[in-house]
Each structure stands twice: as C-alpha cells, then as structure tokens.
Design an enzyme around this catalytic site. Structure first.
Site, PDB file in Angstrom:
ATOM      1  N   ASP A  93       0.788  -1.234   0.000  1.00  0.00           N
ATOM      2  CA  ASP A  93       0.000   0.000   0.000  1.00  0.00           C
ATOM      3  C   ASP A  93       0.821   1.286   0.000  1.00  0.00           C
ATOM      4  O   ASP A  93       0.619   2.141  -0.845  1.00  0.00           O
ATOM      5  CB  ASP A  93      -0.973  -0.006   1.197  1.00  0.00           C
ATOM      6  CG  ASP A  93      -1.954   1.159   1.155  1.00  0.00           C
ATOM      7  OD1 ASP A  93      -2.434   1.481   0.057  1.00  0.00           O
ATOM      8  OD2 ASP A  93      -2.252   1.737   2.219  1.00  0.00           O
ATOM      9  N   CYS A 143     -16.111  -6.007 -17.797  1.00  0.00           N
ATOM     10  CA  CYS A 143     -17.319  -5.352 -17.261  1.00  0.00           C
ATOM     11  C   CYS A 143     -18.478  -5.419 -18.251  1.00  0.00           C
ATOM     12  O   CYS A 143     -19.639  -5.333 -17.854  1.00  0.00           O
ATOM     13  CB  CYS A 143     -17.059  -3.872 -16.962  1.00  0.00           C
ATOM     14  SG  CYS A 143     -15.954  -3.589 -15.574  1.00  0.00           S
ATOM     15  N   CYS A 197     -22.053  -3.332 -18.152  1.00  0.00           N
ATOM     16  CA  CYS A 197     -22.411  -2.999 -16.767  1.00  0.00           C
ATOM     17  C   CYS A 197     -21.828  -1.641 -16.368  1.00  0.00           C
ATOM     18  O   CYS A 197     -20.704  -1.306 -16.716  1.00  0.00           O
ATOM     19  CB  CYS A 197     -21.871  -4.087 -15.828  1.00  0.00           C
ATOM     20  SG  CYS A 197     -22.179  -3.755 -14.087  1.00  0.00           S
ATOM     21  N   CYS A 219     -21.388   0.143 -10.691  1.00  0.00           N
ATOM     22  CA  CYS A 219     -20.580   0.874  -9.702  1.00  0.00           C
ATOM     23  C   CYS A 219     -20.671   2.385  -9.926  1.00  0.00           C
ATOM     24  O   CYS A 219     -20.827   3.160  -8.989  1.00  0.00           O
ATOM     25  CB  CYS A 219     -19.123   0.415  -9.753  1.00  0.00           C
ATOM     26  SG  CYS A 219     -18.415   0.440 -11.407  1.00  0.00           S
ATOM     27  N   CYS A 265     -22.381   5.085  -7.069  1.00  0.00           N
ATOM     28  CA  CYS A 265     -21.532   5.978  -6.266  1.00  0.00           C
ATOM     29  C   CYS A 265     -22.318   7.228  -5.851  1.00  0.00           C
ATOM     30  O   CYS A 265     -22.780   7.983  -6.700  1.00  0.00           O
ATOM     31  CB  CYS A 265     -20.294   6.381  -7.067  1.00  0.00           C
ATOM     32  SG  CYS A 265     -19.302   7.587  -6.160  1.00  0.00           S
ATOM     33  N   CYS A 315     -14.563  11.280  -3.295  1.00  0.00           N
ATOM     34  CA  CYS A 315     -14.760   9.890  -2.847  1.00  0.00           C
ATOM     35  C   CYS A 315     -14.911   9.829  -1.318  1.00  0.00           C
ATOM     36  O   CYS A 315     -14.125  10.414  -0.577  1.00  0.00           O
ATOM     37  CB  CYS A 315     -13.577   9.044  -3.308  1.00  0.00           C
ATOM     38  SG  CYS A 315     -13.624   7.354  -2.700  1.00  0.00           S
ATOM     39  N   CYS A 360     -15.381   3.490   2.297  1.00  0.00           N
ATOM     40  CA  CYS A 360     -16.595   3.223   1.516  1.00  0.00           C
ATOM     41  C   CYS A 360     -16.344   2.023   0.619  1.00  0.00           C
ATOM     42  O   CYS A 360     -15.281   1.903   0.004  1.00  0.00           O
ATOM     43  CB  CYS A 360     -16.933   4.448   0.668  1.00  0.00           C
ATOM     44  SG  CYS A 360     -18.318   4.196  -0.462  1.00  0.00           S
ATOM     45  N   CYS A 386     -19.069   0.998  -4.327  1.00  0.00           N
ATOM     46  CA  CYS A 386     -18.802   0.614  -5.724  1.00  0.00           C
ATOM     47  C   CYS A 386     -18.246  -0.799  -5.816  1.00  0.00           C
ATOM     48  O   CYS A 386     -18.217  -1.395  -6.887  1.00  0.00           O
ATOM     49  CB  CYS A 386     -17.875   1.622  -6.396  1.00  0.00           C
ATOM     50  SG  CYS A 386     -16.281   1.813  -5.581  1.00  0.00           S
TER      51      CYS A 386
END
Ligand code: B12
Ligand code: SF4
Ligand code: SF4
Length: 386
Positions: free
Chosen positions: A140, A203, A206, A209, A213, A229, A256, A259
């Site tokens: 990360d 995807c 689609c 997401c 949001c 966000c 969150c 999505c």
C-alpha cells in the site's frame, strides 16, 4: 556488471513454481509474476490523474510520481515484480449501525502483511541465492502502482470502479508487491486486450458501480476523483469535510465499499481464509452513541491494532457527527451538544453542524459567543443545505 549486481543479474532461477508455492504457504492467496520491462502499466493514466488534481490533498502521491512511473528508481536493476493478493472480504456490513469499510474490520493489514513480506524476502533469498539488497517489498504505502502492475501480472482486471477485480476473489483483495533483481517468467494478464483496454475488460455493458456511487466520484470508467470519494473524505482528508458531500456520506463512518459491493463479479468471490487476517468484528457492533462518547483512552483501547487508529479520535468523531446528522438521530443531541465543546476545533465544527441539522440550534447558541476558531464559527453561520 549486470544491473543488480553480477551473478544474480539476469539468470532465470531454477524453479519459479517452487517459489510461488512457498510464497503461497505464507498466507498469500494470489502469487503472480511479471516483468518490469517496457512501459509502466497505468503510468500515463496516473500522471493525467495527478494533472487533474484528482489526488486532492494526498501530496505524497505527486511527490513520488517519478518512482511510481519507474521501478528502477525504486530498486535499481529490478527485473521482475511479484504481485501478491490477500483475500479479505466475505462479510456484508451490519445495516443497523454506522457502516465501516470491510477492511477496517480486520487487524490493520499493513501490520499483518509486512511480517509476511519479511518472511517472503527470506524465501526469495534462499530460493534464488539472493541477498536482502536484491529485492524490495511494499504493501500500500510504497511508490508502486500496485493495481496496474497486478493487472499486468493477471491477478485480475481493472473494473470501472477502479478496483482490481479477481475472478476468484472479486475485489476483496489486498495487494502487495515485491521488486526483485532476477528474472521470473511473466504470468499472463486476464485478457490479451488488457494493454489496449485497461479498464473494464470484463465489465461489458455494466455500469452498476458508477451508477451507485453517491458522490459521482467515478468520473469516467476506472477514473476516480478522490476529492469526491467517501473513502478519501472520511479517511485521507484531514480537515473539515466540505458541506456539499456530507449528506452523501450517509452511514459511512470510515471508508466506503459501495462501488465494490454492487459489483456482480463479487458473486464469485471465495470466502476469506488467509492466516494473515485477524477479525476485529466487534468494531461494527459499536453504536453511534458509543462512538460519540469515546475518550482518548477508550479510542486507543478499542482501535488498537486496526487501521482506524491512524484516523485518530478527532477524525472518527468528525465522521460520527456527519453520520448522526444523516441518520436524523435527534436522540443523540445531548452527545452532540457536548462535542460542540470538544477541545478539537475539527470536532466542534462538525458537532455544531450536526446539532443544527437536527434542529437543536438553540442548545448551542450560548457556546457561539465564546467560540474563537474560524472553522467552527463558519459552521454556526453556514446556510444549511441538507
Ligand atoms: C491513493 C489510494 C486511494 C485513494 C485514491 C483511489 C484511486 N482509485 O485512485 C482513495 C483514498 C480514494 C482510496 C480509496 C480506496 N482504496 Co486505496 N489506495 C490508494 C493507493 C495508495 C494509490 C492508488 C493510486 O495510485 N491511485 C491513482 C490511480 C490513477 O491509480 P490506481 O487506481 O492505482 O490505478 C488505476 C489506473 O492506473 C487505471 N488505469 C490504468 N490504465 C488506465 C487507462 C485509462 C484511460 C484510465 C481512465 C485508467 C487507467 O487502472 C488502475 C486501477 O484502477 C493504493 C496503493 C498503491 N500503492 O497503489 C491503494 C489501493 C488502491 N486502495 C485499496 C483499497 C482497498 C481502497 C478502498 C476499497 C478502501 C475503502 N474501502 O475505503 C477504496 C476504493 C476506492 C476505489 N474505488 O478506488 C487497495 C485496492 C485493492 C484492489 N483490489 O483494487 C490498494 C491497492 C491498497 C492495497 N495495497 O491493497 N485509495
Ligand atoms: S468508494 Fe464510495 S465514494 Fe468512492 S468511488 Fe466508490 S462508491 Fe464512490
Ligand atoms: S460493477 Fe459492473 S462496471 Fe463496475 S466494476 Fe463491476 S462489472 Fe465493472
């Protein structure tokens, strides 16, 4: 001399599959290899993202741009990258209380994955007759575009929600990366169209997401404006949450996953079983009242070892005030009025706003006279838009 130091330079090591299985044995659900030659995947998209200030106040992303675009600046002589995934998601949020990002319900993944990466380093040393100077690992926080490299290595594909989506684990996958000064055979990406179509490879039509949001933060497929966000606003953003986003935050107290939760690919996600996860589910049992009345001592005790501790008590109280207002929790007015006297101006500011939204303005009118802080006074004076 070969970059990376002579003998270990470009030699293909004997059995990469043995390395893969040893690394999997440490608790990594996914172990994939890719070459670091050629263009850095996602590099151009990353620079354009910074150019548009989509990173908001995360200035460290801009400062590390050169390194993120060039792994040789991170580890000179690196030839390959090992991409690791740890599956963490299988528990839907408890609708009753404030909603936490699912990753927060485990012991901080930075703390649990780092020791495993340290062990991975030892495995690499033994396997390849390498030294500690021949590899560098990150989870990360390092200057590595983890999702894009993971897509190149075939860990998964990039969804329109910007998440790295694995066929086996959906998007519930922590990523980690190890740069190594030896050549490993590159694993195939999920689709050969990946280079031309990096986003939404699987995807189809689609757009669930993007439609779900609440802040329209996914400004185009795979492109997220962090300033909008909820994950950024409730975790990375340290100051006052702009009023325009507060009601959209809803019940989300920390991070969150909207999505991610709506993504149909998660239907195929397997159950998390890595030994690198330690559940801390009790966090989502906390009521909003318990959160609003946390003290520095109880905060430290409850959130010890979790990612939430980095938000600090003032950040959590800030978010809790927003959630209380969004829930119309008039029964929490006494707690919120107390927070309008909190020593931290950030907390006072959001408490004042919440009290006003809940119709308790007269209860804090007397406090206004002695208030000196600009950010708090602004909340007394602001026109309420919710
Ligand atoms: C900064 C950051 C954030 C920021 C910005 C997120 C973002 N989408 O950029 C904020 C705080 C908002 C955030 C939120 C979250 N994050 Co975060 N975050 C990071 C971090 C540190 C850097 C990401 C970054 O460089 N962003 C800049 C964009 C441009 O790059 P990117 O998203 O990595 O890469 C994309 C582009 O390159 C794009 N791309 C490639 N080519 C092209 C071409 C075109 C034309 C376009 C449009 C795009 C495109 O595809 C890539 C994948 O989406 C990474 C760790 C790391 N070192 O990489 C974790 C990381 C991405 N986060 C992670 C997680 C878990 C989250 C949250 C789910 C946490 C939460 N529950 O609240 C949310 C998810 C929000 C979302 N939908 O992305 C995981 C993602 C795991 C996964 N399976 O994808 C990571 C990898 C951390 C980890 N080691 O596990 N995060
Ligand atoms: S994490 Fe939440 S706010 Fe951020 S892009 Fe996804 S749905 Fe939108
Ligand atoms: S919700 Fe739909 S569009 Fe979004 S990432 Fe998943 S499959 Fe792709």
């Amino acid at each position: 001399m070969e970059p990376g130091g002579g003998r270990q330079g470009t030699l293909m090591k004997p059995d990469p599959e043995q390395l893969r299985s040893s690394l999997a044995g440490l608790g990594f659900d996914v172990v994939r290899f890719t070459s670091v030659g050629g263009n850095t995947p996602g590099g151009a998209a990353f620079s354009s993202w910074l150019e548009q200030n989509h990173h908001g106040e995360m200035g460290w992303l801009r400062r590390s741009e050169a390194k993120r675009l060039n792994p040789q600046l991170v580890l000179e002589g690196a030839q390959s990258m090992i991409l690791l995934g740890v599956n963490y998601g299988n528990r839907p949020p408890d609708d009753a209380g404030p909603i936490w990002a699912r990753y927060a319900l485990h012991r901080d993944y930075h703390d649990t994955i780092k020791p495993a990466l340290e062990s991975a380093g030892k495995v690499i040393e033994t396997w390849g007759e390498l030294t500690a100077r021949d590899y560098r690992y990150y989870v990360d926080t390092g200057p590595v575009l983890e999702r894009s490299w993971a897509a190149r290595a075939g860990v998964g594909f990039t969804g329109k929600n910007a998440m790295l989506m694995s066929r086996d684990y959906g998007n519930w996958l922590f990523l980690a990366a190890i740069l190594v000064r030896c050549r490993l055979p590159s694993d195939e990406p999920v689709s050969h169209r990946w280079e031309d179509h990096p986003v939404g490879t699987l995807c189809g039509h689609c757009t669930a997401c993007m439609d779900a949001c609440p802040t329209d933060a996914l400004v185009s497929p795979g492109e997220l404006d962090a300033r909008r966000c909820i994950s950024y606003l409730t975790i990375e953003h340290k100051g006052v949450i702009p009023q325009e986003w507060r009601s959209a935050i809803g019940d989300r107290i920390y991070g969150c996953d909207i999505c991610a939760e709506v993504c149909p690919w998660n239907r195929f996600a397997q159950t998390a079983k890595s030994i690198l996860l330690e559940k801390r589910n009790h966090i989502d049992q906390l009521s909003l009242r318990e959160i609003l009345t946390l003290t520095p001592e109880s905060f430290a005790a409850v959130f010890k070892g979790t990612a939430v501790k980095r938000l600090k008590l003032r950040g959590l109280l800030r978010n809790a005030c927003v959630v209380a207002a969004n829930q119309g929790a008039v029964d929490l007015l006494p707690e919120l009025v107390k927070l309008a006297l909190h020593p931290e101006p950030l907390v006072r500011a959001h408490a004042v706003w919440a009290v006003r939204v809940l119709g308790g303005e007269q209860r804090i009118e007397s406090l206004r006279q002695s208030e000196q802080e600009r950010i708090v006074l602004a909340e007394y004076e602001a026109e309420l838009t919710t």
